[in-house]
Design a protein around this motif. Structure first.
Motif, PDB file in Angstrom:
ATOM      1  N   THR A 153      -0.654  -3.513   7.282  1.00  0.00           N
ATOM      2  CA  THR A 153      -0.502  -4.932   7.606  1.00  0.00           C
ATOM      3  C   THR A 153      -1.189  -5.807   6.560  1.00  0.00           C
ATOM      4  O   THR A 153      -0.635  -6.828   6.127  1.00  0.00           O
ATOM      5  CB  THR A 153      -1.077  -5.225   8.996  1.00  0.00           C
ATOM      6  OG1 THR A 153      -0.381  -4.436   9.974  1.00  0.00           O
ATOM      7  CG2 THR A 153      -0.927  -6.689   9.361  1.00  0.00           C
ATOM      8  N   GLU A 154      -2.381  -5.416   6.129  1.00  0.00           N
ATOM      9  CA  GLU A 154      -3.084  -6.173   5.091  1.00  0.00           C
ATOM     10  C   GLU A 154      -2.328  -6.099   3.765  1.00  0.00           C
ATOM     11  O   GLU A 154      -2.272  -7.085   3.011  1.00  0.00           O
ATOM     12  CB  GLU A 154      -4.500  -5.636   4.929  1.00  0.00           C
ATOM     13  CG  GLU A 154      -5.310  -6.278   3.809  1.00  0.00           C
ATOM     14  CD  GLU A 154      -5.556  -7.766   4.011  1.00  0.00           C
ATOM     15  OE1 GLU A 154      -5.940  -8.438   3.030  1.00  0.00           O
ATOM     16  OE2 GLU A 154      -5.355  -8.268   5.148  1.00  0.00           O
ATOM     17  N   SER A 155      -1.726  -4.965   3.472  1.00  0.00           N
ATOM     18  CA  SER A 155      -0.927  -4.827   2.252  1.00  0.00           C
ATOM     19  C   SER A 155       0.261  -5.785   2.267  1.00  0.00           C
ATOM     20  O   SER A 155       0.593  -6.399   1.246  1.00  0.00           O
ATOM     21  CB  SER A 155      -0.441  -3.384   2.101  1.00  0.00           C
ATOM     22  OG  SER A 155      -1.519  -2.481   1.979  1.00  0.00           O
ATOM     23  N   VAL A 156       0.906  -5.919   3.417  1.00  0.00           N
ATOM     24  CA  VAL A 156       2.020  -6.871   3.546  1.00  0.00           C
ATOM     25  C   VAL A 156       1.525  -8.292   3.294  1.00  0.00           C
ATOM     26  O   VAL A 156       2.181  -9.085   2.606  1.00  0.00           O
ATOM     27  CB  VAL A 156       2.677  -6.761   4.928  1.00  0.00           C
ATOM     28  CG1 VAL A 156       3.743  -7.845   5.096  1.00  0.00           C
ATOM     29  CG2 VAL A 156       3.301  -5.389   5.119  1.00  0.00           C
ATOM     30  N   ARG A 157       0.355  -8.608   3.838  1.00  0.00           N
ATOM     31  CA  ARG A 157      -0.198  -9.955   3.633  1.00  0.00           C
ATOM     32  C   ARG A 157      -0.402 -10.235   2.142  1.00  0.00           C
ATOM     33  O   ARG A 157      -0.095 -11.334   1.653  1.00  0.00           O
ATOM     34  CB  ARG A 157      -1.524 -10.097   4.377  1.00  0.00           C
ATOM     35  CG  ARG A 157      -2.081 -11.517   4.368  1.00  0.00           C
ATOM     36  CD  ARG A 157      -3.490 -11.577   4.901  1.00  0.00           C
ATOM     37  NE  ARG A 157      -4.420 -10.961   3.976  1.00  0.00           N
ATOM     38  CZ  ARG A 157      -4.902 -11.552   2.886  1.00  0.00           C
ATOM     39  NH1 ARG A 157      -4.522 -12.786   2.576  1.00  0.00           N
ATOM     40  NH2 ARG A 157      -5.756 -10.934   2.100  1.00  0.00           N
ATOM     41  N   LEU A 158      -0.914  -9.258   1.407  1.00  0.00           N
ATOM     42  CA  LEU A 158      -1.110  -9.434  -0.033  1.00  0.00           C
ATOM     43  C   LEU A 158       0.227  -9.613  -0.755  1.00  0.00           C
ATOM     44  O   LEU A 158       0.349 -10.450  -1.660  1.00  0.00           O
ATOM     45  CB  LEU A 158      -1.860  -8.231  -0.608  1.00  0.00           C
ATOM     46  CG  LEU A 158      -3.309  -8.034  -0.134  1.00  0.00           C
ATOM     47  CD1 LEU A 158      -3.876  -6.734  -0.694  1.00  0.00           C
ATOM     48  CD2 LEU A 158      -4.176  -9.223  -0.554  1.00  0.00           C
ATOM     49  N   LEU A 159       1.225  -8.835  -0.371  1.00  0.00           N
ATOM     50  CA  LEU A 159       2.530  -8.916  -1.028  1.00  0.00           C
ATOM     51  C   LEU A 159       3.225 -10.251  -0.740  1.00  0.00           C
ATOM     52  O   LEU A 159       3.990 -10.743  -1.578  1.00  0.00           O
ATOM     53  CB  LEU A 159       3.408  -7.752  -0.585  1.00  0.00           C
ATOM     54  CG  LEU A 159       2.996  -6.384  -1.130  1.00  0.00           C
ATOM     55  CD1 LEU A 159       3.752  -5.267  -0.421  1.00  0.00           C
ATOM     56  CD2 LEU A 159       3.227  -6.311  -2.644  1.00  0.00           C
ATOM     57  N   LYS A 160       2.972 -10.821   0.421  1.00  0.00           N
ATOM     58  CA  LYS A 160       3.587 -12.108   0.757  1.00  0.00           C
ATOM     59  C   LYS A 160       3.122 -13.221  -0.177  1.00  0.00           C
ATOM     60  O   LYS A 160       3.786 -14.261  -0.291  1.00  0.00           O
ATOM     61  CB  LYS A 160       3.277 -12.473   2.213  1.00  0.00           C
ATOM     62  CG  LYS A 160       4.046 -11.645   3.221  1.00  0.00           C
ATOM     63  CD  LYS A 160       3.475 -11.778   4.622  1.00  0.00           C
ATOM     64  CE  LYS A 160       3.635 -13.150   5.188  1.00  0.00           C
ATOM     65  NZ  LYS A 160       3.169 -13.206   6.610  1.00  0.00           N
ATOM     66  N   SER A 161       2.001 -13.012  -0.846  1.00  0.00           N
ATOM     67  CA  SER A 161       1.489 -14.023  -1.768  1.00  0.00           C
ATOM     68  C   SER A 161       2.161 -13.965  -3.133  1.00  0.00           C
ATOM     69  O   SER A 161       1.974 -14.853  -3.959  1.00  0.00           O
ATOM     70  CB  SER A 161      -0.024 -13.849  -1.961  1.00  0.00           C
ATOM     71  OG  SER A 161      -0.317 -12.659  -2.705  1.00  0.00           O
ATOM     72  N   ARG A 162       2.950 -12.912  -3.379  1.00  0.00           N
ATOM     73  CA  ARG A 162       3.614 -12.763  -4.674  1.00  0.00           C
ATOM     74  C   ARG A 162       4.950 -13.506  -4.671  1.00  0.00           C
ATOM     75  O   ARG A 162       5.500 -13.797  -3.609  1.00  0.00           O
ATOM     76  CB  ARG A 162       3.852 -11.275  -4.999  1.00  0.00           C
ATOM     77  CG  ARG A 162       2.648 -10.372  -4.801  1.00  0.00           C
ATOM     78  CD  ARG A 162       1.370 -10.962  -5.358  1.00  0.00           C
ATOM     79  NE  ARG A 162       1.411 -11.113  -6.811  1.00  0.00           N
ATOM     80  CZ  ARG A 162       0.578 -11.883  -7.495  1.00  0.00           C
ATOM     81  NH1 ARG A 162      -0.327 -12.608  -6.859  1.00  0.00           N
ATOM     82  NH2 ARG A 162       0.673 -11.931  -8.813  1.00  0.00           N
ATOM     83  N   LEU A 189       5.387  -2.472  11.823  1.00  0.00           N
ATOM     84  CA  LEU A 189       6.776  -2.301  11.413  1.00  0.00           C
ATOM     85  C   LEU A 189       7.507  -3.633  11.376  1.00  0.00           C
ATOM     86  O   LEU A 189       8.326  -3.885  10.483  1.00  0.00           O
ATOM     87  CB  LEU A 189       7.479  -1.330  12.372  1.00  0.00           C
ATOM     88  CG  LEU A 189       8.930  -0.974  12.065  1.00  0.00           C
ATOM     89  CD1 LEU A 189       9.053  -0.383  10.669  1.00  0.00           C
ATOM     90  CD2 LEU A 189       9.468   0.006  13.102  1.00  0.00           C
ATOM     91  N   THR A 190       7.201  -4.514  12.311  1.00  0.00           N
ATOM     92  CA  THR A 190       7.832  -5.829  12.326  1.00  0.00           C
ATOM     93  C   THR A 190       7.460  -6.623  11.076  1.00  0.00           C
ATOM     94  O   THR A 190       8.316  -7.274  10.457  1.00  0.00           O
ATOM     95  CB  THR A 190       7.422  -6.610  13.580  1.00  0.00           C
ATOM     96  OG1 THR A 190       7.793  -5.862  14.741  1.00  0.00           O
ATOM     97  CG2 THR A 190       8.104  -7.963  13.630  1.00  0.00           C
ATOM     98  N   GLU A 191       6.201  -6.579  10.673  1.00  0.00           N
ATOM     99  CA  GLU A 191       5.775  -7.262   9.454  1.00  0.00           C
ATOM    100  C   GLU A 191       6.503  -6.710   8.225  1.00  0.00           C
ATOM    101  O   GLU A 191       6.930  -7.464   7.344  1.00  0.00           O
ATOM    102  CB  GLU A 191       4.261  -7.123   9.276  1.00  0.00           C
ATOM    103  CG  GLU A 191       3.439  -8.036  10.156  1.00  0.00           C
ATOM    104  CD  GLU A 191       3.689  -9.502   9.837  1.00  0.00           C
ATOM    105  OE1 GLU A 191       3.484  -9.907   8.667  1.00  0.00           O
ATOM    106  OE2 GLU A 191       4.113 -10.242  10.739  1.00  0.00           O
ATOM    107  N   LEU A 192       6.640  -5.405   8.164  1.00  0.00           N
ATOM    108  CA  LEU A 192       7.360  -4.789   7.049  1.00  0.00           C
ATOM    109  C   LEU A 192       8.811  -5.248   7.023  1.00  0.00           C
ATOM    110  O   LEU A 192       9.357  -5.597   5.964  1.00  0.00           O
ATOM    111  CB  LEU A 192       7.295  -3.262   7.158  1.00  0.00           C
ATOM    112  CG  LEU A 192       5.928  -2.611   6.948  1.00  0.00           C
ATOM    113  CD1 LEU A 192       5.965  -1.151   7.402  1.00  0.00           C
ATOM    114  CD2 LEU A 192       5.524  -2.690   5.474  1.00  0.00           C
ATOM    115  N   GLN A 193       9.445  -5.252   8.193  1.00  0.00           N
ATOM    116  CA  GLN A 193      10.861  -5.606   8.280  1.00  0.00           C
ATOM    117  C   GLN A 193      11.102  -7.046   7.868  1.00  0.00           C
ATOM    118  O   GLN A 193      12.022  -7.352   7.098  1.00  0.00           O
ATOM    119  CB  GLN A 193      11.356  -5.392   9.718  1.00  0.00           C
ATOM    120  CG  GLN A 193      11.333  -3.965  10.205  1.00  0.00           C
ATOM    121  CD  GLN A 193      12.554  -3.197   9.743  1.00  0.00           C
ATOM    122  OE1 GLN A 193      13.469  -3.765   9.170  1.00  0.00           O
ATOM    123  NE2 GLN A 193      12.565  -1.905   9.992  1.00  0.00           N
TER     124      GLN A 193
END
Length: 349
Positions: A153-162, A189-193
């Motif tokens: 989930t934290e990894s998704v948060r970081l990627l959303k900033s790109r 899974l919802t965050e990833l999707q």
């Protein structure tokens, strides 16, 4: 017992009320279907055009807007570094140059994140192999906890900033078990999707780690009694109901997630990386030792470099819930792999 049964019987009615009152603010503007094509020998097939593909969303043919395999990568490398990984970390410290040359390419970038009971970003996004190596030297074995779901989930948060015009990848180097996350598979899974993130797990051997890890002094469990799984047959409490995503009074249950619940069987999943791989379009690898790690990263790099990114704006957004994706190559005797599907809230016509 009678009171518990009555509460359970109320769930469908409350769920229907929640569905009527629910306002979904997350929408899908476009969907990315990362697709690899191989021949009968398993060799990647390159050079195909958008016109060579047909893509079906819930069985409906879609218009493919892009077919670009050269979009640069933004990657988060999430590394488990708890006590169980003590004998694996020396190999991981040598992987900086592998990331630079095999996965990222000329225009890619990666950040490095580690997790045990803490989640810590040890490297900002960069394409500098020297900085990767410097960050990886900080790896030290930690506690017995492994917050895998929270790290994703934290990894998704970081990627959303790109920037949105980059491929979003998570390279997960860990065992396949979660120990102590606050979040569950459904939420992760919802965050990833929703953010078109692809997960590539590189699995450590749990049993090898177990056999080679030194005994740790007894520590209190990081999971409080109220957060532990309920024994089968016992009545639900507000805390156990919250774990199941129902909310303390059963009033927060969201029926639109039914498909995801069905796919993952339960909130507590024995192998979360397997589910993340299946539903985002990545592939799982495993390794023992430095050579195995090199080979695993090389296979992932080869797949990323051979990937077709089929992007489309769904023409059936009024269909809420889980959307299946099927990609067909018009040429015969070719094997196609893509993500299984994605979740989308219904958008009125």
């Amino acid at each position: 017992m009678t009171r518990t049964l009555a509460l359970l019987l109320c769930v469908p009615l409350l769920a229907q009320e929640a569905e009527r009152d629910l306002v979904i603010r997350e929408t899908v503007k476009f969907v990315v279907a990362p697709t690899t094509v191989t021949n009968a020998d398993g060799t990647y097939v390159n050079g195909l055009e958008a016109s060579d593909f047909e893509l079906y969303d819930n069985g409906k043919l879609q218009q493919i807007n892009q077919d670009v395999s050269s979009i640069p990568i933004s990657m988060v490398v999430a590394i488990q570094k708890n006590a169980a990984t003590e004998n694996v970390l020396p190999s991981l410290k040598k992987m900086g140059n592998m990331l630079e040359s095999m996965v990222l390419g000329e225009n890619g970038e990666a950040a490095i994140l580690t997790f045990d009971h803490r989640i810590e970003q040890i490297s900002e996004f960069t394409n500098d192999g020297q900085k990767f190596n410097e960050a990886l030297q900080k790896l030290r074995p930690g506690s017995t906890t492994s917050r895998l779901n929270d790290a994703i989930t934290e990894s998704v948060r970081l990627l959303k900033s790109r920037p949105e015009n980059r491929r979003r990848i998570i390279l997960l180097i860990s065992e396949t078990r979660d120990r102590g996350s606050e979040g569950n598979v459904k939420e992760t899974l919802t965050e990833l999707q929703l953010n078109n993130v692809i997960v590539y797990p590189v699995n450590m051997s749990y049993w090898l780690n177990k056999l080679t890890t030194r005994d740790q002094p007894p520590r209190p469990s990081p999971v409080p009694p109220s957060a532990r799984p309920q024994i089968n047959g016992m009545p639900q409490t507000p805390n156990t109901a919250m774990q199941m995503g129902l909310g303390g009074t059963f009033g927060n249950y969201i029926p639109l997630f039914q498909e995801i619940f069905t796919a993952t069987k339960a909130i507590f999943v024995d192998n979360p990386p397997e589910m993340y791989t299946k539903y985002t379009g990545g592939s799982e690898q495993s390794f023992v030792g430095l050579k195995g790690l090199e080979e695993a990263i090389m296979r992932i790099g080869e797949e990323l470099q051979s990937q077709y990114l089929l992007t489309y704006n769904p023409n059936n957004k009024s269909e809420g819930g889980f959307h299946t994706i099927k990609v067909v190559v018009k040429k015969r005797n070719l094997n196609v792999k893509t993500r299984t599907g994605y979740w989308m809230a219904a958008i009125p016509n």
